[in-house]
Design a protein around this motif. Structure first.
Motif, mmCIF file in Angstrom:
data_model
loop_
_atom_site.group_PDB
_atom_site.id
_atom_site.type_symbol
_atom_site.label_atom_id
_atom_site.label_comp_id
_atom_site.label_asym_id
_atom_site.label_seq_id
_atom_site.Cartn_x
_atom_site.Cartn_y
_atom_site.Cartn_z
ATOM 1 N N SER A 63 0.894 -1.159 -0.091
ATOM 2 C CA SER A 63 0.035 0.173 -0.116
ATOM 3 C C SER A 63 0.983 1.114 -0.089
ATOM 4 C CB SER A 63 -0.887 0.028 1.137
ATOM 5 O OG SER A 63 0.026 0.160 2.533
ATOM 6 N N PHE A 64 0.522 2.184 -0.675
ATOM 7 C CA PHE A 64 1.047 3.569 -0.563
ATOM 8 C C PHE A 64 0.637 4.300 0.483
ATOM 9 C CE2 PHE A 64 0.688 3.697 -5.571
ATOM 10 C CZ PHE A 64 1.999 3.239 -5.540
ATOM 11 N N SER A 65 1.688 5.118 1.226
ATOM 12 C CA SER A 65 1.193 5.963 2.402
ATOM 13 C C SER A 65 0.275 7.196 1.876
ATOM 14 C CB SER A 65 2.465 6.566 2.949
ATOM 15 O OG SER A 65 3.178 7.313 1.999
ATOM 16 N N ARG A 66 -0.339 7.875 2.766
ATOM 17 C CA ARG A 66 -1.280 8.767 2.527
ATOM 18 C C ARG A 66 -0.519 9.944 1.898
ATOM 19 N NH1 ARG A 66 -6.121 10.671 5.116
ATOM 20 N NH2 ARG A 66 -5.863 8.950 6.519
ATOM 21 N N ARG A 67 0.962 10.268 2.314
ATOM 22 C CA ARG A 67 1.767 11.222 1.539
ATOM 23 C C ARG A 67 1.986 11.012 0.076
ATOM 24 N NH1 ARG A 67 7.990 12.616 2.926
ATOM 25 N NH2 ARG A 67 8.065 14.177 1.390
ATOM 26 N N THR A 68 2.099 9.599 -0.283
ATOM 27 C CA THR A 68 2.216 9.409 -1.579
ATOM 28 C C THR A 68 0.997 9.356 -2.364
ATOM 29 O OG1 THR A 68 3.839 7.560 -0.861
ATOM 30 C CG2 THR A 68 2.959 7.621 -3.179
ATOM 31 N N TRP A 69 -0.172 9.153 -1.869
ATOM 32 C CA TRP A 69 -1.309 9.341 -2.640
ATOM 33 C C TRP A 69 -1.563 11.121 -2.827
ATOM 34 C CZ3 TRP A 69 -3.667 6.307 -5.581
ATOM 35 C CH2 TRP A 69 -3.616 5.053 -5.339
ATOM 36 N N ILE A 70 -1.262 11.833 -1.762
ATOM 37 C CA ILE A 70 -1.469 13.229 -2.078
ATOM 38 C C ILE A 70 -0.493 13.555 -3.109
ATOM 39 C CG2 ILE A 70 -0.989 15.497 -0.633
ATOM 40 C CD1 ILE A 70 -1.877 14.040 1.879
ATOM 41 N N LEU A 71 0.766 13.017 -3.108
ATOM 42 C CA LEU A 71 1.654 13.756 -4.090
ATOM 43 C C LEU A 71 1.549 13.024 -5.618
ATOM 44 C CD1 LEU A 71 5.227 13.068 -2.509
ATOM 45 C CD2 LEU A 71 3.978 15.041 -2.771
ATOM 46 N N LEU A 72 0.737 11.883 -5.685
ATOM 47 C CA LEU A 72 0.141 11.309 -6.859
ATOM 48 C C LEU A 72 -0.970 12.246 -7.433
ATOM 49 C CD1 LEU A 72 0.238 7.447 -6.288
ATOM 50 C CD2 LEU A 72 1.305 8.726 -8.163
ATOM 51 N N ILE A 73 -1.960 12.691 -6.492
ATOM 52 C CA ILE A 73 -2.973 13.576 -6.943
ATOM 53 C C ILE A 73 -2.587 14.969 -7.318
ATOM 54 C CG2 ILE A 73 -5.063 14.636 -6.005
ATOM 55 C CD1 ILE A 73 -5.709 12.208 -4.371
ATOM 56 N N ILE A 74 -1.537 15.361 -6.493
ATOM 57 C CA ILE A 74 -0.900 16.747 -7.092
ATOM 58 C C ILE A 74 -0.347 16.453 -8.346
ATOM 59 C CG2 ILE A 74 0.876 18.422 -6.498
ATOM 60 C CD1 ILE A 74 -0.046 18.152 -3.525
ATOM 61 N N GLY A 75 0.625 15.524 -8.694
ATOM 62 C CA GLY A 75 1.106 15.322 -9.918
ATOM 63 C C GLY A 75 0.137 15.173 -11.012
ATOM 64 N N CYS A 76 -1.264 14.713 -10.784
ATOM 65 C CA CYS A 76 -2.066 14.278 -11.812
ATOM 66 C C CYS A 76 -2.762 15.682 -12.027
ATOM 67 C CB CYS A 76 -3.203 13.401 -11.230
ATOM 68 S SG CYS A 76 -4.425 13.100 -12.455
ATOM 69 N N LEU A 77 -3.025 16.267 -11.117
ATOM 70 C CA LEU A 77 -3.592 17.736 -11.358
ATOM 71 C C LEU A 77 -2.566 18.838 -12.179
ATOM 72 C CD1 LEU A 77 -5.266 18.539 -7.946
ATOM 73 C CD2 LEU A 77 -6.247 17.827 -10.261
ATOM 74 N N ALA A 78 -1.279 18.501 -11.842
ATOM 75 C CA ALA A 78 -0.492 19.508 -12.677
ATOM 76 C C ALA A 78 -0.185 18.785 -14.008
ATOM 77 C CB ALA A 78 1.121 19.245 -11.780
ATOM 78 N N LEU A 79 -0.392 17.630 -14.181
ATOM 79 C CA LEU A 79 -0.193 17.066 -15.477
ATOM 80 C C LEU A 79 -1.393 17.618 -16.256
ATOM 81 C CD1 LEU A 79 1.148 15.423 -17.582
ATOM 82 C CD2 LEU A 79 0.005 13.444 -16.814
ATOM 83 N N ALA A 80 -2.701 17.510 -15.596
ATOM 84 C CA ALA A 80 -4.106 17.808 -16.475
ATOM 85 C C ALA A 80 -3.606 19.495 -16.744
ATOM 86 C CB ALA A 80 -4.863 17.862 -15.332
ATOM 87 N N ALA A 81 -3.078 20.304 -15.797
ATOM 88 C CA ALA A 81 -2.893 21.797 -16.138
ATOM 89 C C ALA A 81 -1.872 21.889 -17.235
ATOM 90 C CB ALA A 81 -2.327 22.556 -14.935
ATOM 91 N N LEU A 82 -0.983 20.971 -17.344
ATOM 92 C CA LEU A 82 0.100 21.044 -18.472
ATOM 93 C C LEU A 82 -0.603 20.608 -19.886
ATOM 94 C CD1 LEU A 82 3.111 21.479 -19.195
ATOM 95 C CD2 LEU A 82 3.315 19.084 -18.965
ATOM 96 N N LEU A 83 -1.307 19.701 -19.779
ATOM 97 C CA LEU A 83 -1.955 19.167 -20.903
ATOM 98 C C LEU A 83 -3.015 20.140 -21.582
ATOM 99 C CD1 LEU A 83 -2.434 15.293 -20.292
ATOM 100 C CD2 LEU A 83 -0.896 16.265 -22.056
ATOM 101 N N ALA A 84 -3.830 20.857 -20.455
ATOM 102 C CA ALA A 84 -4.778 21.700 -20.840
ATOM 103 C C ALA A 84 -4.197 22.911 -21.827
ATOM 104 C CB ALA A 84 -5.705 22.195 -19.723
#
Length: 92
Positions: A63-84
């Motif tokens: 399992s991923f830690s809570r910190r890892t999930w938060i970093l994954l979500i932030i990375g996903c949102l940043a990638l969405a901003a870059l793609l947009a």
């Protein structure tokens, strides 16, 4: 068996939220929300699989830690901003 049903319901709920975000994004023509609604389901599968569809031993081991999930979500949102920005030239 109860955990699998709960995981299925959580997954369906998360996909429904992504569908609502996609509807709003197309209705209001917001490229950032559109890219976000395309990328967030990529995190839903691993989350549901690691939380609800694995044994107790696998949950502790993989399992991923809570910190890892938060970093994954932030990375996903940043990638969405870059793609947009790259695809449409604007975020809003």
């Amino acid at each position: 068996m109860e955990r699998e049903h709960q995981g299925c319901l959580v997954g369906i709920g998360m996909l429904a939220v992504c569908g609502v975000i996609l509807f709003v994004a197309y209705k209001l023509d917001i490229p950032y929300l559109r890219c976000t609604s395309f990328l967030l389901p990529a995190l839903i599968g691993p989350y549901i699989g690691s939380r609800y569809l694995s044994t107790a031993e696998q949950r502790e081991k993989n399992s991923f830690s809570r910190r890892t999930w938060i970093l994954l979500i932030i990375g996903c949102l940043a990638l969405a901003a870059l793609l947009a920005w790259l695809l449409d030239g604007r975020l809003w």
